[in-house]
Scaffold this motif. Structure first.
Motif, PDB file in Angstrom:
ATOM      1  N   LEU A 157       6.301  -0.132   1.968  1.00 21.89           N
ATOM      2  CA  LEU A 157       5.410  -1.172   1.451  1.00 21.89           C
ATOM      3  C   LEU A 157       4.099  -0.561   0.953  1.00 21.89           C
ATOM      4  CD1 LEU A 157       4.702  -4.208   1.076  1.00 21.89           C
ATOM      5  CD2 LEU A 157       3.778  -4.127   3.392  1.00 21.89           C
ATOM      6  N   VAL A 158       3.497   0.297   1.762  1.00 22.15           N
ATOM      7  CA  VAL A 158       2.235   0.935   1.372  1.00 22.15           C
ATOM      8  C   VAL A 158       2.431   1.789   0.129  1.00 22.15           C
ATOM      9  CG1 VAL A 158       0.470   2.611   2.081  1.00 22.15           C
ATOM     10  CG2 VAL A 158       1.264   0.884   3.707  1.00 22.15           C
ATOM     11  N   LEU A 159       3.504   2.572   0.082  1.00 18.97           N
ATOM     12  CA  LEU A 159       3.764   3.413  -1.087  1.00 18.97           C
ATOM     13  C   LEU A 159       3.910   2.590  -2.352  1.00 18.97           C
ATOM     14  CD1 LEU A 159       6.209   6.141   0.262  1.00 18.97           C
ATOM     15  CD2 LEU A 159       3.829   6.434  -0.439  1.00 18.97           C
ATOM     16  N   SER A 160       4.535   1.423  -2.244  1.00 16.39           N
ATOM     17  CA  SER A 160       4.694   0.584  -3.434  1.00 16.39           C
ATOM     18  C   SER A 160       3.345   0.075  -3.935  1.00 16.39           C
ATOM     19  CB  SER A 160       5.629  -0.589  -3.141  1.00 16.39           C
ATOM     20  OG  SER A 160       5.013  -1.541  -2.297  1.00 16.39           O
ATOM     21  N   GLU A 161       2.350   0.023  -3.050  1.00 19.21           N
ATOM     22  CA  GLU A 161       1.021  -0.447  -3.441  1.00 19.21           C
ATOM     23  C   GLU A 161       0.127   0.664  -3.997  1.00 19.21           C
ATOM     24  OE1 GLU A 161      -0.395  -2.131   0.201  1.00 19.21           O
ATOM     25  OE2 GLU A 161       0.523  -4.079  -0.205  1.00 19.21           O
ATOM     26  N   VAL A 162       0.353   1.908  -3.578  1.00 18.23           N
ATOM     27  CA  VAL A 162      -0.587   2.973  -3.946  1.00 18.23           C
ATOM     28  C   VAL A 162      -0.049   4.021  -4.911  1.00 18.23           C
ATOM     29  CG1 VAL A 162      -1.912   2.737  -1.816  1.00 18.23           C
ATOM     30  CG2 VAL A 162      -0.077   4.416  -1.922  1.00 18.23           C
ATOM     31  N   MET A 163       1.252   4.060  -5.131  1.00 19.30           N
ATOM     32  CA  MET A 163       1.805   5.077  -6.026  1.00 19.30           C
ATOM     33  C   MET A 163       2.517   4.419  -7.200  1.00 19.30           C
ATOM     34  SD  MET A 163       2.989   8.139  -3.536  1.00 19.30           S
ATOM     35  CE  MET A 163       3.065   9.308  -4.883  1.00 19.30           C
ATOM     36  N   ASP A 164       2.352   5.016  -8.365  1.00 21.63           N
ATOM     37  CA  ASP A 164       2.945   4.478  -9.584  1.00 21.63           C
ATOM     38  C   ASP A 164       4.462   4.623  -9.606  1.00 21.63           C
ATOM     39  OD1 ASP A 164       0.393   3.894 -10.452  1.00 21.63           O
ATOM     40  OD2 ASP A 164       0.200   5.760 -11.581  1.00 21.63           O
ATOM     41  N   GLN A 165       4.953   5.780  -9.201  1.00 19.79           N
ATOM     42  CA  GLN A 165       6.393   6.005  -9.219  1.00 19.79           C
ATOM     43  C   GLN A 165       7.036   5.226  -8.068  1.00 19.79           C
ATOM     44  OE1 GLN A 165       4.180   8.576  -8.810  1.00 19.79           O
ATOM     45  NE2 GLN A 165       4.243   9.734 -10.692  1.00 19.79           N
ATOM     46  N   HIS A 166       8.329   5.104  -8.119  1.00 22.55           N
ATOM     47  CA  HIS A 166       9.069   4.350  -7.106  1.00 22.55           C
ATOM     48  C   HIS A 166       9.593   5.308  -6.042  1.00 22.55           C
ATOM     49  CE1 HIS A 166       8.762   0.798  -9.577  1.00 22.55           C
ATOM     50  NE2 HIS A 166       9.164   1.528 -10.613  1.00 22.55           N
TER      51      HIS A 166
END
Length: 187
Positions: free
Chosen positions: A30-39
């Motif tokens: 969840l956090v990665l989806s909010e802070v990083m452009d790539q998937h």
């Protein structure tokens, strides 16, 4: 009787570890989806070893763990810390655990402006305490702007002419001005 108690404690520990791994993984994604452009998506094994996958256009997951840049690694570790704190907050099983401070070096100097903005808004401001140990030149305006409302103390450490360490308090309202001022080379 002692063996039965031991088995119960081990079972409870295993259950808490499983809950923690699943929750940390879900929260980190969840956090990665909010802070990083790539998937990116992560997996945690039973030893909490992190494997990072990148999803391409065809929904194929490719292991990117070994090829992440320094900035991407910083974002992964900060995302892991935030996911860990989220897990503690979300599960009553971990009520006896308290969050605490995080000490960082180099103040995100390897990240671009957009990622610093996202990290500041979504991760750094969620920590109870955050201590940056950094050279002045490594501090970025985007970082200060992102955490400005939560800065309580700023200290500058330097050496005097004899070699003693001297501490100077910088007013928290003047941090951005401080990091942008030119240093006198002869000091």
């Amino acid at each position: 009787m002692l063996n039965q108690l031991k088995l119960e404690i081990e079972g409870e520990l295993d259950n808490k570890k499983k809950i923690a791994r699943q929750s940390i993984k879900r929260n980190m994604n969840l956090v990665l989806s909010e802070v990083m452009d790539q998937h990116y998506e992560v997996e945690l094994d039973s030893e909490y070893k992190l494997t990072v996958y990148k999803r391409n256009n065809k929904n194929y997951l490719k292991d990117e763990t070994e090829v992440l840049s320094t900035g991407q690694n910083v974002m992964m570790y900060l995302s892991f810390l935030r996911a860990l704190l989220m897990t503690i907050e979300q599960h009553s099983e971990f009520d006896d655990i308290q969050s605490s401070g995080v000490i960082m070096d180099a103040a995100l100097s390897n990240l671009d402006e957009e990622h610093i903005k996202q990290i500041s808004m979504r991760i750094l401001n969620s920590f109870d305490q955050l201590i940056f140990l950094s050279f002045k030149a490594q501090l970025r305006n985007e970082l200060i702007a992102g955490i400005r409302s939560n800065i309580s103390c700023v200290y500058e450490l330097s050496k005097d002419t004899v070699g003693n360490v001297v501490s100077r308090i910088i007013d928290a309202n003047d941090v951005e001005e401080y990091i942008n001022e030119d240093d006198d080379i002869n000091e």
